[in-house]
Design an enzyme around this catalytic site. Sequence first.
Site, mmCIF file in Angstrom:
data_model
loop_
_atom_site.group_PDB
_atom_site.id
_atom_site.type_symbol
_atom_site.label_atom_id
_atom_site.label_comp_id
_atom_site.label_asym_id
_atom_site.label_seq_id
_atom_site.Cartn_x
_atom_site.Cartn_y
_atom_site.Cartn_z
ATOM 1 N N HIS A 1 1.013 -1.688 -7.604
ATOM 2 C CA HIS A 1 2.289 -1.032 -7.874
ATOM 3 C C HIS A 1 3.181 -1.213 -6.655
ATOM 4 O O HIS A 1 2.712 -1.439 -5.542
ATOM 5 C CB HIS A 1 2.073 0.452 -8.154
ATOM 6 C CG HIS A 1 1.417 0.735 -9.463
ATOM 7 N ND1 HIS A 1 1.495 1.957 -10.083
ATOM 8 C CD2 HIS A 1 0.665 -0.047 -10.291
ATOM 9 C CE1 HIS A 1 0.828 1.928 -11.221
ATOM 10 N NE2 HIS A 1 0.307 0.724 -11.368
ATOM 11 N N GLU B 1 4.867 0.811 -4.763
ATOM 12 C CA GLU B 1 4.620 1.699 -3.626
ATOM 13 C C GLU B 1 3.388 1.274 -2.851
ATOM 14 O O GLU B 1 3.383 1.290 -1.616
ATOM 15 C CB GLU B 1 4.453 3.149 -4.103
ATOM 16 C CG GLU B 1 5.680 3.733 -4.762
ATOM 17 C CD GLU B 1 5.718 3.564 -6.273
ATOM 18 O OE1 GLU B 1 6.385 4.368 -6.933
ATOM 19 O OE2 GLU B 1 5.073 2.623 -6.804
ATOM 20 N N CYS C 1 3.780 7.266 -9.854
ATOM 21 C CA CYS C 1 2.710 7.595 -10.798
ATOM 22 C C CYS C 1 1.616 8.353 -10.035
ATOM 23 O O CYS C 1 1.655 8.438 -8.799
ATOM 24 C CB CYS C 1 2.151 6.313 -11.412
ATOM 25 S SG CYS C 1 1.107 5.354 -10.277
ATOM 26 N N CYS D 1 -0.007 6.199 -7.189
ATOM 27 C CA CYS D 1 0.887 5.979 -6.055
ATOM 28 C C CYS D 1 1.147 7.274 -5.293
ATOM 29 O O CYS D 1 1.205 7.266 -4.063
ATOM 30 C CB CYS D 1 2.197 5.363 -6.531
ATOM 31 S SG CYS D 1 1.970 3.664 -7.118
#
Length: 156
Positions: free
Chosen positions: A53, A55, A83, A86
């Site tokens: 992801h 991040e 999310c 993250c």
Amino acid sequence: MTHEDFMKEAIGLALDGMRNGTGGPFGAVVVKGGKIIGRGNNRVSSSNDPTAHAEIVAIREACQQLGHFQLDDCIIYTSCEPCPMCLGAIYWARPIKIYYACTKVDAAAIDFDDDFIYKELELPLEERKVPAIQLLREEGLVAFDEWKNMEDKVVY
């Protein structure tokens, strides 16, 4: 640069990554002392890595730049509310603040719905879609006991 400038950079990374086919529409930057030290866009589909992801990618780059596993005095700007994975990584990295553009509701509206994970976390382990079954606890505790008594460990 302003907070808005850093957020525009994160959003730009989201757009670039999506348009280049590296992943979904998510971008993030890590800033320390007014300078970007980590950049990331979602790379899940292009890297076959469900943890790639934006991040996470930005945190990894920033930590490499700093030579440390924590983001002391750093700020994360992300194009969407993080999310659960993250958010966990962000808390482990210990930045001082998070700025985000879109919400998790906005993400759900385009079929990135993490609500099921939040609901799963509230269920007992044995009722989750992916059950968690404890096995060999006593053997596992050996490593924990050694860690507890280790004198030269790096505490985090």
